[in-house]
Design a protein around this motif. Sequence first.
Motif, PDB file in Angstrom:
ATOM      1  N   SER A 223       0.822  -1.212   0.000  1.00  0.00           N
ATOM      2  CA  SER A 223       0.000   0.000   0.000  1.00  0.00           C
ATOM      3  C   SER A 223       0.854   1.259   0.000  1.00  0.00           C
ATOM      4  N   SER A 224       0.619   2.136  -0.972  1.00  0.00           N
ATOM      5  CA  SER A 224       1.306   3.429  -0.996  1.00  0.00           C
ATOM      6  C   SER A 224       0.820   4.329   0.124  1.00  0.00           C
ATOM      7  N   ASP A 225      -0.447   4.190   0.501  1.00  0.00           N
ATOM      8  CA  ASP A 225      -0.974   4.993   1.602  1.00  0.00           C
ATOM      9  C   ASP A 225      -0.241   4.677   2.900  1.00  0.00           C
ATOM     10  N   LEU A 226      -0.003   3.398   3.141  1.00  0.00           N
ATOM     11  CA  LEU A 226       0.725   3.023   4.352  1.00  0.00           C
ATOM     12  C   LEU A 226       2.174   3.503   4.299  1.00  0.00           C
ATOM     13  N   LEU A 227       2.823   3.307   3.163  1.00  0.00           N
ATOM     14  CA  LEU A 227       4.215   3.743   3.037  1.00  0.00           C
ATOM     15  C   LEU A 227       4.336   5.259   3.173  1.00  0.00           C
ATOM     16  N   SER A 228       3.339   5.977   2.680  1.00  0.00           N
ATOM     17  CA  SER A 228       3.407   7.432   2.697  1.00  0.00           C
ATOM     18  C   SER A 228       3.347   8.007   4.100  1.00  0.00           C
ATOM     19  N   LEU A 229       2.739   7.258   5.036  1.00  0.00           N
ATOM     20  CA  LEU A 229       2.583   7.769   6.398  1.00  0.00           C
ATOM     21  C   LEU A 229       3.292   6.920   7.447  1.00  0.00           C
ATOM     22  N   ALA A 230       4.062   5.932   7.003  1.00  0.00           N
ATOM     23  CA  ALA A 230       4.666   4.993   7.945  1.00  0.00           C
ATOM     24  C   ALA A 230       5.528   5.706   8.983  1.00  0.00           C
ATOM     25  N   ALA A 231       6.441   6.562   8.523  1.00  0.00           N
ATOM     26  CA  ALA A 231       7.332   7.246   9.462  1.00  0.00           C
ATOM     27  C   ALA A 231       6.556   8.186  10.374  1.00  0.00           C
ATOM     28  N   ARG A 232       5.609   8.907   9.803  1.00  0.00           N
ATOM     29  CA  ARG A 232       4.792   9.848  10.572  1.00  0.00           C
ATOM     30  C   ARG A 232       3.973   9.114  11.639  1.00  0.00           C
ATOM     31  N   MET A 233       3.406   7.973  11.270  1.00  0.00           N
ATOM     32  CA  MET A 233       2.587   7.198  12.205  1.00  0.00           C
ATOM     33  C   MET A 233       3.446   6.623  13.332  1.00  0.00           C
ATOM     34  N   GLN A 234       4.670   6.211  13.007  1.00  0.00           N
ATOM     35  CA  GLN A 234       5.540   5.641  14.027  1.00  0.00           C
ATOM     36  C   GLN A 234       5.927   6.690  15.064  1.00  0.00           C
ATOM     37  N   VAL A 235       6.255   7.901  14.587  1.00  0.00           N
ATOM     38  CA  VAL A 235       6.596   8.983  15.509  1.00  0.00           C
ATOM     39  C   VAL A 235       5.409   9.308  16.407  1.00  0.00           C
ATOM     40  N   ALA A 236       4.210   9.388  15.803  1.00  0.00           N
ATOM     41  CA  ALA A 236       3.011   9.699  16.583  1.00  0.00           C
ATOM     42  C   ALA A 236       2.724   8.607  17.606  1.00  0.00           C
ATOM     43  N   GLU A 237       2.921   7.347  17.213  1.00  0.00           N
ATOM     44  CA  GLU A 237       2.683   6.242  18.140  1.00  0.00           C
ATOM     45  C   GLU A 237       3.679   6.287  19.293  1.00  0.00           C
ATOM     46  N   ASP A 238       4.949   6.588  18.989  1.00  0.00           N
ATOM     47  CA  ASP A 238       5.959   6.675  20.037  1.00  0.00           C
ATOM     48  C   ASP A 238       5.609   7.758  21.055  1.00  0.00           C
ATOM     49  N   ARG A 239       4.915   8.785  20.603  1.00  0.00           N
ATOM     50  CA  ARG A 239       4.525   9.881  21.494  1.00  0.00           C
ATOM     51  C   ARG A 239       3.141   9.659  22.114  1.00  0.00           C
ATOM     52  N   GLY A 240       2.515   8.554  21.746  1.00  0.00           N
ATOM     53  CA  GLY A 240       1.168   8.302  22.238  1.00  0.00           C
ATOM     54  C   GLY A 240       0.133   9.204  21.604  1.00  0.00           C
ATOM     55  N   GLU A 241       0.392   9.655  20.370  1.00  0.00           N
ATOM     56  CA  GLU A 241      -0.485  10.625  19.723  1.00  0.00           C
ATOM     57  C   GLU A 241      -1.063  10.109  18.405  1.00  0.00           C
ATOM     58  N   LEU A 242      -1.036   8.804  18.202  1.00  0.00           N
ATOM     59  CA  LEU A 242      -1.487   8.257  16.927  1.00  0.00           C
ATOM     60  C   LEU A 242      -2.940   8.626  16.639  1.00  0.00           C
ATOM     61  N   ASP A 243      -3.783   8.618  17.685  1.00  0.00           N
ATOM     62  CA  ASP A 243      -5.198   8.927  17.484  1.00  0.00           C
ATOM     63  C   ASP A 243      -5.415  10.384  17.071  1.00  0.00           C
ATOM     64  N   LYS A 244      -4.443  11.262  17.341  1.00  0.00           N
ATOM     65  CA  LYS A 244      -4.591  12.677  17.017  1.00  0.00           C
ATOM     66  C   LYS A 244      -4.380  12.956  15.529  1.00  0.00           C
ATOM     67  N   LEU A 245      -3.858  11.988  14.778  1.00  0.00           N
ATOM     68  CA  LEU A 245      -3.648  12.191  13.349  1.00  0.00           C
ATOM     69  C   LEU A 245      -4.953  12.183  12.566  1.00  0.00           C
ATOM     70  N   GLY A 246      -6.004  11.640  13.182  1.00  0.00           N
ATOM     71  CA  GLY A 246      -7.299  11.619  12.518  1.00  0.00           C
ATOM     72  C   GLY A 246      -7.342  10.756  11.277  1.00  0.00           C
ATOM     73  N   LEU A 247      -6.634   9.635  11.301  1.00  0.00           N
ATOM     74  CA  LEU A 247      -6.546   8.769  10.126  1.00  0.00           C
ATOM     75  C   LEU A 247      -7.749   7.835  10.025  1.00  0.00           C
ATOM     76  N   ASP A 248      -8.015   7.386   8.816  1.00  0.00           N
ATOM     77  CA  ASP A 248      -9.073   6.420   8.563  1.00  0.00           C
ATOM     78  C   ASP A 248      -8.803   5.153   9.386  1.00  0.00           C
ATOM     79  N   PRO A 249      -9.792   4.680  10.168  1.00  0.00           N
ATOM     80  CA  PRO A 249      -9.586   3.461  10.965  1.00  0.00           C
ATOM     81  C   PRO A 249      -9.126   2.273  10.131  1.00  0.00           C
ATOM     82  N   ALA A 250      -9.592   2.200   8.887  1.00  0.00           N
ATOM     83  CA  ALA A 250      -9.172   1.095   8.015  1.00  0.00           C
ATOM     84  C   ALA A 250      -7.678   1.145   7.756  1.00  0.00           C
ATOM     85  N   LEU A 251      -7.130   2.366   7.680  1.00  0.00           N
ATOM     86  CA  LEU A 251      -5.703   2.516   7.454  1.00  0.00           C
ATOM     87  C   LEU A 251      -4.919   2.067   8.688  1.00  0.00           C
ATOM     88  N   LEU A 252      -5.438   2.374   9.858  1.00  0.00           N
ATOM     89  CA  LEU A 252      -4.786   1.949  11.094  1.00  0.00           C
ATOM     90  C   LEU A 252      -4.809   0.430  11.229  1.00  0.00           C
TER      91      LEU A 252
END
Length: 468
Positions: A223-252
């Motif tokens: 998935s290009s969608d996953l690759l496009s946000l992989a680094a961003r999602m990892q940083v947000a998860e490390d900070r406990g802020e993944l839910d604040k990105l407002g991403l589609d639940p299917a993508l999560l």
Amino acid sequence: MASVALDKLTLSPESPDTWLDQGYEQIYELSWRDYADTQLAALKLHFAKVSGRVAALDKLAGREGITSIDSIEEGLPLLFDHRVLKNYPLSLIEKRDVGRLNAWLDRLTTHDLTKVNLAGVDTVDGWLDRLDEFGMLVGHSSGTTGKLSFVPRSQVEFPSWQRTYYEAQRATTGVDAYTDPVETFFPGYRGGHQMMMKMLELFNVPAAGGPEHYHTLYPHHISSDLLSLAARMQVAEDRGELDKLGLDPALLTARQELIAQGKRRGQDIETWFFELFEKNRGKRVKLGGSFGDLVKTARSGIEKGLKPEFGAGSFIMTGGGMKGLKDAPDDWEGYVRDYFGIDTIGMFYGMSEVMSMSPRCSAGHYHIMPHTISLLFDRDMKLLPREGTQTGRYAFYDLLPQTYWGGFISGDQLTIDWEEDCTCGWKGPRVLPEITRFAEMEGGDDKISCAGTQQAYNEFLDFVSGGE
């Protein structure tokens, strides 16, 4: 226009896409010094063809006051550094603003992307699918730096792109993909828009003899969608802020599945390879995979007493380093050859931005084909002489694109030997095996400067990113 001939081979600057029509053998009989004038003539024509039709190039050329290219040096300020292809606001990816992403990419190609039907498209994958339907072949990087780089290739480039890939494979393995289909196995995804996945699907499926003869570890596309946000999602998860990105639940959910798949990939590859061994005993095959994949499979197979027996003429195409593998054998190629019972191991040097592959020769060097005018810069972005053996930042003019500008500065440090005395007998500049990414040497940040006027280049980058 200057052209160069050797026996029946003629390199015409008007048509670099025909230079391989008689095969790679005569190409590698030519000294690069003999065709340098032809390359320059082809570069002049390339610039003239895309000038006025690629907005980003026009902006930079205007800032630098360049209206034509009469020497290699005159064109240096027009080299795009590798950041240009990802110089869009990250918010466009996060918000899935495909309309503005499309408008951004439109500045890098002669194709009129305003005509692409984007109705109902709300994902990066969907956008790239629509571009494919329109006649583009846009591929992107893996996104390890945090953003995807998009290369605006199209169907116009496909024939020459495929030709260089198949000829490079023939040069490094002796196997002609046009006439000699081979059952092919690749321990990865079936395809996707990530450039390597896209290339493998485009080229390996016909080379294998059709889709039923091309076998992959995973049957789906990455998935290009996953690759496009992989680094961003990892940083947000490390900070406990993944839910604040407002991403589609299917993508999560898809991300969690991908993470789980990654954790079991080692076992998946092992199981897949061992089943391959049993089902294809005595058969001729082409095996793909990274150095690390092949070594780990061999090591595990030896421990389990499992030994493949493939047919004569089988070969391996590999690359990608030893990621995730500790204590690799010093002679890893001999180790792999002995275990798999396959003598032929082929490799290329290439990257997403350049169409022509550089096949590895029998002496272990990568010989650059004439379609690419190779350049090296020192750390101050001063052009190094094309003589002797030089080490520096690799840049090039790719002469094969017809619908986008082919001048790029890469993130690779190479050593190139210009003296054409390789023991394999091939001529042309050759890349030595030690290839390093500047980002790896500099802790993840490739501090690159331009080859022209810094202010002009900064204004150009602002334009490409969406400014004026």
